[in-house]
Design a protein around this motif. Structure first.
Motif, PDB file in Angstrom:
ATOM      1  N   GLU A  98       0.832  -1.205   0.000  1.00  0.00           N
ATOM      2  CA  GLU A  98       0.000   0.000   0.000  1.00  0.00           C
ATOM      3  C   GLU A  98       0.867   1.256   0.000  1.00  0.00           C
ATOM      4  O   GLU A  98       0.584   2.219  -0.715  1.00  0.00           O
ATOM      5  CB  GLU A  98      -0.911   0.011   1.233  1.00  0.00           C
ATOM      6  N   ASP A  99       1.936   1.236   0.795  1.00  0.00           N
ATOM      7  CA  ASP A  99       2.820   2.391   0.861  1.00  0.00           C
ATOM      8  C   ASP A  99       3.557   2.602  -0.460  1.00  0.00           C
ATOM      9  O   ASP A  99       3.779   3.742  -0.876  1.00  0.00           O
ATOM     10  CB  ASP A  99       3.815   2.244   2.018  1.00  0.00           C
ATOM     11  N   GLN A 101       2.342   2.009  -3.339  1.00  0.00           N
ATOM     12  CA  GLN A 101       1.353   2.639  -4.218  1.00  0.00           C
ATOM     13  C   GLN A 101       1.298   4.145  -3.975  1.00  0.00           C
ATOM     14  O   GLN A 101       1.177   4.927  -4.916  1.00  0.00           O
ATOM     15  CB  GLN A 101      -0.035   2.023  -3.996  1.00  0.00           C
ATOM     16  N   ASP A 102       1.399   4.558  -2.714  1.00  0.00           N
ATOM     17  CA  ASP A 102       1.289   5.978  -2.364  1.00  0.00           C
ATOM     18  C   ASP A 102       2.581   6.758  -2.579  1.00  0.00           C
ATOM     19  O   ASP A 102       2.545   7.984  -2.690  1.00  0.00           O
ATOM     20  CB  ASP A 102       0.866   6.118  -0.896  1.00  0.00           C
TER      21      ASP A 102
END
Length: 154
Positions: A98-99, A101-102
């Motif tokens: 997720e990180d 992706q950000d």
């Protein structure tokens, strides 16, 4: 004991297909930036930054240049998590994805039991580009380390 194991893991993770001699061009740029550094046994540049809030963060600027077609790439690595086992817990692996992706620059990779944030830049990046890449790696890895472990190992 944990610091010794972590040091051994970092040595193993950063070693491999590395140059034995440091890339002097990197040293020149780091001196322009006035970043203090050491050169590790693989010829990579090892930097430790004050991350604020009584925290520090380790960053490696690799001397080895990777190539893909006409691209010549230098990697900047910063550790953020050490797994107690060979495999990352599912929740940690998902959080790292997720990180990634950000993240505006870089992504998380698994190096044995370590999660490393890696930013890839042009091998001849100027001082501003290299500084931004180092900053992105340092801040992202330190924030993830604080989130996942509430410690300051790196």
């Amino acid at each position: 004991m944990k610091r010794i194991v972590t040091a051994l893991l970092l040595t193993a993770a950063v070693s491999g297909a590395h140059a034995a001699e440091p890339d002097k061009a990197v040293g020149k740029v780091l001196k322009q930036l006035e970043y203090p550094y050491e050169i590790d046994e693989d010829g990579d540049y090892k930097l430790v930054f004050d991350a604020g809030d009584d925290r520090s963060q380790l960053v490696f600027v690799r001397s080895t240049v990777e190539e893909y077609g006409s691209h010549r790439i230098r990697e900047i690595w910063s550790p953020g998590y050490t797994s107690p086992d060979k495999q990352f817990p599912a929740a940690v692996a998902n959080r790292l994805l997720e990180d990634s992706q950000d993240a505006k620059l870089g992504a998380w990779v698994k190096q044995d039991q370590l999660a490393m944030f890696v930013v890839k830049v042009d091998a001849n990046a100027n001082k501003d580009v290299l500084s931004d890449a180092i900053d992105a790696a340092m801040r992202t890895a330190d924030a993830m380390e604080a989130e996942l472990t509430h410690a300051d190992e790196y």
